[in-house]
Design an enzyme around this catalytic site. Structure first.
Site, PDB file in Angstrom:
ATOM      1  N   SER A 144     -20.672 -72.370 -25.268  1.00  0.00           N
ATOM      2  CA  SER A 144     -21.376 -73.640 -25.328  1.00  0.00           C
ATOM      3  C   SER A 144     -20.654 -74.639 -26.242  1.00  0.00           C
ATOM      4  O   SER A 144     -19.509 -74.993 -25.991  1.00  0.00           O
ATOM      5  CB  SER A 144     -22.819 -73.394 -25.780  1.00  0.00           C
ATOM      6  OG  SER A 144     -23.602 -74.544 -25.612  1.00  0.00           O
ATOM      7  N   HIS A 174     -21.005 -74.449 -19.924  1.00  0.00           N
ATOM      8  CA  HIS A 174     -22.195 -74.800 -19.137  1.00  0.00           C
ATOM      9  C   HIS A 174     -22.711 -76.168 -19.571  1.00  0.00           C
ATOM     10  O   HIS A 174     -22.363 -76.646 -20.653  1.00  0.00           O
ATOM     11  CB  HIS A 174     -23.294 -73.735 -19.290  1.00  0.00           C
ATOM     12  CG  HIS A 174     -23.816 -73.604 -20.685  1.00  0.00           C
ATOM     13  ND1 HIS A 174     -24.637 -74.538 -21.276  1.00  0.00           N
ATOM     14  CD2 HIS A 174     -23.629 -72.637 -21.618  1.00  0.00           C
ATOM     15  CE1 HIS A 174     -24.933 -74.156 -22.506  1.00  0.00           C
ATOM     16  NE2 HIS A 174     -24.332 -73.014 -22.744  1.00  0.00           N
TER      17      HIS A 174
END
Length: 226
Positions: free
Chosen positions: A110, A133
């Site tokens: 992330s 993501h």
């Protein structure tokens, strides 16, 4: 006085894993560890392993301001966390005048992705993973156009930083973010070791000795060019 100093150092070791300020040992190269979850303005549970941005930023400032420190090694094993805090740390690392090398061990997920690419040169260990993501938001989210615009602008800030500090193209980065066959009930891409290098996100596969060797090379090259 000596007892108070020792108590302060012990507390700092407990919180950060390092002594207070810039350690006296191995002054040429200093390191920053970013582990667990990046904690921002909200205090996380005491049961959660965190990296607090209000601790990391003063460390970076001390290293930048120290005449003894010539290079900084950033070691990452993080699941991500607060986007604003993580991006703030990444911008600080990227703006250092001292040579920097990052090493992803375990995972750089992330917001850990821009933290890894922020260094002048980045490594990932063969078994480490990186997860790319779209950003997420916990809590109440209002279903209005302004919310979408806010998410979109924040995602663009992250994407622009990653593209600016790595060799991955914006098109490939966006494509990895919207893949649907890697993560269960989610969008995104899992990259393991060399895969992160092949796509241009990370510079090389290696470990601690490789990262330190590269950092020494960057320091020597900078000294030679002065």
């Amino acid at each position: 006085m000596e007892d108070e100093k020792e108590d302060s150092q012990n507390e700092n070791i407990k919180e950060l894993g390092v002594e207070e300020g810039v350690p006296e040992t191995d002054e040429r190269i200093q390191f920053i560890q970013i582990i667990g979850q990046i904690e921002g303005h909200a205090v996380l549970s005491s049961q959660t392993k965190t990296t607090k941005y209000e601790h990391v930023i003063p460390e970076l400032i001390s290293m930048e301001n120290s005449k003894k420190v010539e290079g900084v090694l950033v070691v990452l094993n993080t699941v991500g966390g607060d986007v604003e805090a993580g991006l703030a740390i990444a911008e600080m690392i990227q703006s250092l005048s001292k040579p920097t090398v990052s090493l992803v061990i375990g995972g750089g997920h992330s917001i850990g992705v821009p933290l890894a690419t922020a260094a002048d040169y980045s490594y990932i260990s063969p078994s480490a993973t990186m997860i790319i993501h779209p950003i997420r938001m916990n809590g109440l989210v209002l279903g209005v156009p302004q919310t979408f615009e806010y998410f979109n602008k924040m995602q663009e800030r992250i994407n622009e930083f990653i593209v600016r500090t790595s060799k991955v193209s914006k098109e490939d980065l966006k494509a990895m973010m919207v893949k649907t066959n890697d993560l269960l009930n989610d969008m995104g891409t899992i990259l393991i070791g060399k895969q992160a290098v092949d796509c241009g996100l990370i510079d090389g596969v290696g470990g601690l000795k490789d990262a330190i060797k590269k950092l020494n090379e960057l320091i020597d090259n900078k000294d030679a060019s002065v």
